[in-house]
Write a protein that holds these residues in place. Structure first.
Motif, PDB file in Angstrom:
ATOM      1  N   ILE A 225       6.390   4.033  -3.401  1.00 33.75           N
ATOM      2  CA  ILE A 225       7.144   2.906  -4.108  1.00 33.75           C
ATOM      3  C   ILE A 225       7.033   2.948  -5.580  1.00 33.75           C
ATOM      4  O   ILE A 225       7.681   2.747  -6.462  1.00 33.75           O
ATOM      5  CB  ILE A 225       6.845   1.841  -3.295  1.00 33.75           C
ATOM      6  CG1 ILE A 225       7.477   1.611  -2.106  1.00 33.75           C
ATOM      7  CG2 ILE A 225       7.744   0.434  -4.238  1.00 33.75           C
ATOM      8  CD1 ILE A 225       7.011   0.427  -1.017  1.00 33.75           C
TER       9      ILE A 225
ATOM     10  N   LEU B 203       4.848  -5.276  -5.014  1.00 37.87           N
ATOM     11  CA  LEU B 203       4.793  -4.634  -3.955  1.00 37.87           C
ATOM     12  C   LEU B 203       4.154  -3.221  -3.900  1.00 37.87           C
ATOM     13  O   LEU B 203       3.355  -2.959  -3.128  1.00 37.87           O
ATOM     14  CB  LEU B 203       6.233  -4.400  -3.201  1.00 37.87           C
ATOM     15  CG  LEU B 203       6.446  -4.111  -1.984  1.00 37.87           C
ATOM     16  CD1 LEU B 203       5.814  -5.027  -0.999  1.00 37.87           C
ATOM     17  CD2 LEU B 203       8.074  -3.845  -1.443  1.00 37.87           C
ATOM     18  N   GLY B 204       4.455  -2.365  -4.717  1.00 38.76           N
ATOM     19  CA  GLY B 204       3.856  -1.223  -4.676  1.00 38.76           C
ATOM     20  C   GLY B 204       2.394  -1.196  -5.252  1.00 38.76           C
ATOM     21  O   GLY B 204       1.852  -0.377  -4.480  1.00 38.76           O
TER      22      GLY B 204
ATOM     23  N   TYR C  14       9.313  -4.176  -7.313  1.00 41.76           N
ATOM     24  CA  TYR C  14       8.878  -3.264  -6.694  1.00 41.76           C
ATOM     25  C   TYR C  14       7.503  -2.439  -7.114  1.00 41.76           C
ATOM     26  O   TYR C  14       6.643  -1.866  -6.498  1.00 41.76           O
ATOM     27  CB  TYR C  14       9.873  -2.288  -6.060  1.00 41.76           C
ATOM     28  CG  TYR C  14      10.775  -2.638  -4.926  1.00 41.76           C
ATOM     29  CD1 TYR C  14      10.382  -2.727  -3.662  1.00 41.76           C
ATOM     30  CD2 TYR C  14      11.954  -3.098  -5.196  1.00 41.76           C
ATOM     31  CE1 TYR C  14      10.944  -2.951  -2.701  1.00 41.76           C
ATOM     32  CE2 TYR C  14      12.821  -3.460  -4.048  1.00 41.76           C
ATOM     33  CZ  TYR C  14      12.121  -3.301  -2.803  1.00 41.76           C
ATOM     34  OH  TYR C  14      12.885  -3.702  -1.589  1.00 41.76           O
TER      35      TYR C  14
END
Length: 312
Positions: free
Chosen positions: A127, A177-178, A173
């Motif tokens: 990601i 999140l990544g 992202y």
């Protein structure tokens, strides 16, 4: 005669010619594993730690540098950059090295947790690969890392304004999140490995010269990982957990072996470097605006776009 008949019926008994193929190898391997567990420690993994440190510097730290060094004509903006290929190699090599490291751990670790952590690690790093690729490509168009997404000159005037939301989603992202799916399992695996690096023999609790030479580059890389990845809370939590484990095991008269000491010293050096980095940039008004709150740890690339590239 009855004894001879029984031996003919069970030729594998007592290691006769009917011994199953490969059974001697399995027995030897099993006995060697028992011997390793009885020893309770492992020699310093110079090969793994060297490859681990080298690939971290080349494939992770070197990614954005390679993107700036190689001519843009070789890697057009609508194609993967050289840094993206570095990231792809990192996503393959790092899990492999982590698994090899776990294999050499003197203590048996929970396999299911290891495998799930590796899977999440690869997902998070992948990601991040996409988000980071677009982010670094935007730098060539004037994107400034020391500013937020909405404050960037090339983005704040986009029409329709919902496009800005898309870039903020991409940033989420990439940076949140990544990074979370990448670094949480990464440090969890290192901590699980660290938990098996204890020996009852104090004489084995020493750091060889080769390990001391690697502590510097290793600690410096983790400084980059903590600051650029914005994972200071995760790092400090892992460091305190390691320290608590060391104190707990010391009460049982168990001491860190050479591999555990290498990790412990690397993290201690990282903590010192982060403290010096924060103290140096403590009064920077621009970076203070981007990183508000109690936890103030500026990113090196934000510092680069603000104070280095802006002068050229």
């Amino acid at each position: 005669m009855e004894a001879a008949a029984r031996r003919r019926q069970h030729p594998g008994a007592a290691g006769g010619p009917g011994l199953q193929p490969g059974s001697s190898f399995l027995q030897a391997r099993h006995s060697s594993v028992k011997a390793d567990k009885a020893a309770g420690t492992a020699p310093f993994h110079l090969d793994l730690w060297f490859y681990f440190t080298l690939q971290n510097w080349v494939l992770d730290f070197g990614r954005p540098i390679a993107m700036l060094v190689f001519p843009l004509e070789w890697f057009p903006l609508n194609k993967p950059s050289v840094g993206d290929y570095f990231h792809m190699a990192y996503n393959i090599i790092t899990p492999f090295l982590l698994l090899k490291l776990i294999e050499r751990c003197p203590r048996t670790l929970p396999r299911s947790l290891i495998y799930v952590s590796i899977i999440i690690f690869i997902m998070g790093a992948s990601i991040h690969l996409v988000g980071d690729s677009v982010n670094h490509r935007l730098i060539f168009s004037g994107y400034q890392n020391h500013l937020s997404v909405r404050e960037n000159p090339i983005i704040k005037n986009l029409k329709p304004e919902t496009l800005i939301d898309s870039f903020e989603l991409l940033y989420y992202y990439d940076e949140y999140l990544g990074h979370s799916m990448w670094y949480i399992p990464f440090f969890l695996i290192l901590f699980m490995y660290f938990s098996g690096c204890f020996t009852p023999t104090k004489a084995e609790s020493s750091v060889p010269g080769a390990a001391l030479l690697l502590v510097g580059p290793s600690g410096l890389y983790y400084w980059y990982l903590v600051t650029e990845g914005q994972i200071f809370i995760l790092f400090i939590f892992t460091s305190f957990a390691m320290l608590a484990l060391v104190l707990h095991q010391k009460r049982k008269r168990l001491f860190l072996d050479s591999n555990g000491l290498f990790l412990f010293y690397s993290f201690a050096l990282t903590l010192l470097l982060v403290a010096l980095w924060v103290a140096w940039l403590w009064n920077d008004p621009v970076l203070r605006k981007k990183y508000p709150g109690v936890i103030y740890v500026p990113e090196p690339w934000a510092f680069y776009t603000l104070h280095v590239s802006s002068r050229h």
